[in-house]
Design a protein around this motif. Structure first.
Motif, PDB file in Angstrom:
ATOM      1  N   THR A  54      77.744  55.186   6.839  1.00 52.74           N
ATOM      2  CA  THR A  54      78.951  55.246   7.653  1.00 52.74           C
ATOM      3  C   THR A  54      79.305  53.808   7.998  1.00 52.74           C
ATOM      4  O   THR A  54      78.497  52.900   7.806  1.00 52.74           O
ATOM      5  N   TYR A  55      80.484  53.607   8.491  1.00 51.33           N
ATOM      6  CA  TYR A  55      80.883  52.252   8.895  1.00 51.33           C
ATOM      7  C   TYR A  55      81.707  52.334  10.164  1.00 51.33           C
ATOM      8  O   TYR A  55      82.240  53.384  10.525  1.00 51.33           O
ATOM      9  N   ALA A  56      81.772  51.199  10.842  1.00 49.36           N
ATOM     10  CA  ALA A  56      82.531  51.147  12.094  1.00 49.36           C
ATOM     11  C   ALA A  56      83.084  49.734  12.274  1.00 49.36           C
ATOM     12  O   ALA A  56      82.572  48.772  11.697  1.00 49.36           O
ATOM     13  N   PHE A  57      84.117  49.644  13.085  1.00 45.82           N
ATOM     14  CA  PHE A  57      84.699  48.369  13.469  1.00 45.82           C
ATOM     15  C   PHE A  57      84.523  48.227  14.981  1.00 45.82           C
ATOM     16  O   PHE A  57      85.445  48.505  15.747  1.00 45.82           O
ATOM     17  N   PRO A  58      83.327  47.818  15.441  1.00 41.15           N
ATOM     18  CA  PRO A  58      83.046  47.803  16.873  1.00 41.15           C
ATOM     19  C   PRO A  58      83.934  46.854  17.685  1.00 41.15           C
ATOM     20  O   PRO A  58      84.127  47.056  18.870  1.00 41.15           O
ATOM     21  N   ASN A  59      84.488  45.837  17.041  1.00 36.75           N
ATOM     22  CA  ASN A  59      85.354  44.893  17.759  1.00 36.75           C
ATOM     23  C   ASN A  59      86.826  45.136  17.491  1.00 36.75           C
ATOM     24  O   ASN A  59      87.660  44.294  17.765  1.00 36.75           O
ATOM     25  N   SER A  94      88.890  44.344   9.444  1.00 35.84           N
ATOM     26  CA  SER A  94      88.278  43.430   8.479  1.00 35.84           C
ATOM     27  C   SER A  94      86.813  43.115   8.769  1.00 35.84           C
ATOM     28  O   SER A  94      86.064  42.832   7.845  1.00 35.84           O
ATOM     29  N   ASP A  95      86.377  43.138  10.015  1.00 33.30           N
ATOM     30  CA  ASP A  95      84.991  42.837  10.370  1.00 33.30           C
ATOM     31  C   ASP A  95      84.337  44.081  10.942  1.00 33.30           C
ATOM     32  O   ASP A  95      84.828  44.652  11.914  1.00 33.30           O
ATOM     33  N   GLY A  96      83.218  44.494  10.325  1.00 29.46           N
ATOM     34  CA  GLY A  96      82.586  45.720  10.787  1.00 29.46           C
ATOM     35  C   GLY A  96      81.108  45.776  10.486  1.00 29.46           C
ATOM     36  O   GLY A  96      80.487  44.780  10.102  1.00 29.46           O
ATOM     37  N   LEU A  97      80.565  46.968  10.669  1.00 29.34           N
ATOM     38  CA  LEU A  97      79.152  47.242  10.420  1.00 29.34           C
ATOM     39  C   LEU A  97      79.023  48.454   9.524  1.00 29.34           C
ATOM     40  O   LEU A  97      79.736  49.444   9.702  1.00 29.34           O
ATOM     41  N   ILE A  98      78.101  48.382   8.573  1.00 31.43           N
ATOM     42  CA  ILE A  98      77.758  49.518   7.724  1.00 31.43           C
ATOM     43  C   ILE A  98      76.409  50.025   8.209  1.00 31.43           C
ATOM     44  O   ILE A  98      75.485  49.240   8.419  1.00 31.43           O
ATOM     45  N   THR A 126      69.079  51.163   8.539  1.00 36.41           N
ATOM     46  CA  THR A 126      69.428  49.755   8.740  1.00 36.41           C
ATOM     47  C   THR A 126      70.930  49.630   8.933  1.00 36.41           C
ATOM     48  O   THR A 126      71.682  50.587   8.754  1.00 36.41           O
ATOM     49  N   GLN A 127      71.332  48.427   9.273  1.00 33.90           N
ATOM     50  CA  GLN A 127      72.750  48.117   9.397  1.00 33.90           C
ATOM     51  C   GLN A 127      73.024  46.807   8.675  1.00 33.90           C
ATOM     52  O   GLN A 127      72.105  46.024   8.417  1.00 33.90           O
ATOM     53  N   GLN A 128      74.293  46.577   8.355  1.00 33.69           N
ATOM     54  CA  GLN A 128      74.683  45.368   7.650  1.00 33.69           C
ATOM     55  C   GLN A 128      76.104  45.026   8.084  1.00 33.69           C
ATOM     56  O   GLN A 128      76.993  45.869   7.999  1.00 33.69           O
ATOM     57  N   SER A 129      76.297  43.812   8.564  1.00 31.98           N
ATOM     58  CA  SER A 129      77.655  43.438   8.935  1.00 31.98           C
ATOM     59  C   SER A 129      78.435  43.080   7.679  1.00 31.98           C
ATOM     60  O   SER A 129      77.868  42.644   6.671  1.00 31.98           O
ATOM     61  N   PHE A 130      79.739  43.303   7.734  1.00 29.88           N
ATOM     62  CA  PHE A 130      80.597  42.987   6.599  1.00 29.88           C
ATOM     63  C   PHE A 130      81.904  42.404   7.078  1.00 29.88           C
ATOM     64  O   PHE A 130      82.310  42.561   8.231  1.00 29.88           O
ATOM     65  N   ARG A 142      70.669  42.831   5.484  1.00 28.26           N
ATOM     66  CA  ARG A 142      70.426  44.069   6.231  1.00 28.26           C
ATOM     67  C   ARG A 142      69.399  43.809   7.307  1.00 28.26           C
ATOM     68  O   ARG A 142      68.510  42.986   7.156  1.00 28.26           O
ATOM     69  N   SER A 143      69.521  44.566   8.392  1.00 28.88           N
ATOM     70  CA  SER A 143      68.564  44.434   9.490  1.00 28.88           C
ATOM     71  C   SER A 143      68.379  45.795  10.154  1.00 28.88           C
ATOM     72  O   SER A 143      69.195  46.692   9.976  1.00 28.88           O
ATOM     73  N   PRO A 144      67.303  45.952  10.918  1.00 25.92           N
ATOM     74  CA  PRO A 144      67.153  47.197  11.686  1.00 25.92           C
ATOM     75  C   PRO A 144      68.364  47.360  12.609  1.00 25.92           C
ATOM     76  O   PRO A 144      68.964  46.370  13.047  1.00 25.92           O
ATOM     77  N   ARG A 145      68.708  48.573  12.916  1.00 23.53           N
ATOM     78  CA  ARG A 145      69.876  48.809  13.781  1.00 23.53           C
ATOM     79  C   ARG A 145      69.703  48.114  15.123  1.00 23.53           C
ATOM     80  O   ARG A 145      68.642  48.186  15.735  1.00 23.53           O
TER      81      ARG A 145
END
Length: 139
Positions: free
Chosen positions: A86-91, A95-99, A106-110, A122-125
């Motif tokens: 899943t992905y989100a745009f927390p801010n 264009s900038d988000g998290l997968i 894990t999570q990965q910023s994009f 990738r990093s732990p959530r």
């Protein structure tokens, strides 16, 4: 009078049947995922040194795919990882988000810019890596 009620009720029922559709009740239209599709690795920039290498210099090619909530990563044409995501745009923005990967939690910023996808390590959530590499992909 009874026939009028039956006729009116029938019309309402017919209208309800034909108004049903696959769209959400809210009437919202959800945009297609900006990540959707196949992405090819074009370069890697290492965090501390800021050294940039091509896939040929790194010794492998890589393709990632995001399709219908499924992620697939292939190196040198061989699948190495799959996961639901899943992905989100927390801010806010688009264009900038998290997968968020389900398989290994894990999570990965994009970042999306000019038809390019930039992925961090990738990093732990809930954890951010300050000096990890950035991977650049294009369609």
């Amino acid at each position: 009078m009874n026939r009028l009620r039956i006729a009116f009720s029938s019309l309402v029922l017919i209208a309800l049947i034909f108004s049903c559709s696959e769209q959400p009740v809210c009437g919202c239209v959800f945009p297609e995922s900006p990540l959707k599709g196949d992405w090819n690795l074009t370069k890697i920039t290492y965090g501390l040194t800021q050294k940039t290498v091509t896939p040929a210099e790194a010794g492998y090619t890589e393709t990632i795919s995001f399709v219908n909530g499924s992620f697939k990563q292939s190196r040198n044409g061989i699948p190495v990882q799959t996961s639901a995501y899943t992905y989100a745009f927390p801010n806010g923005g688009i264009s900038d988000g998290l997968i968020y990967y389900q398989t290994d939690t894990t999570q990965q910023s994009f970042r999306l810019s000019e038809n390019k996808l930039f992925l961090s390590e990738r990093s732990p959530r809930g954890v951010a890596i300050a000096d990890g590499a950035t991977y650049e992909y294009s369609r």
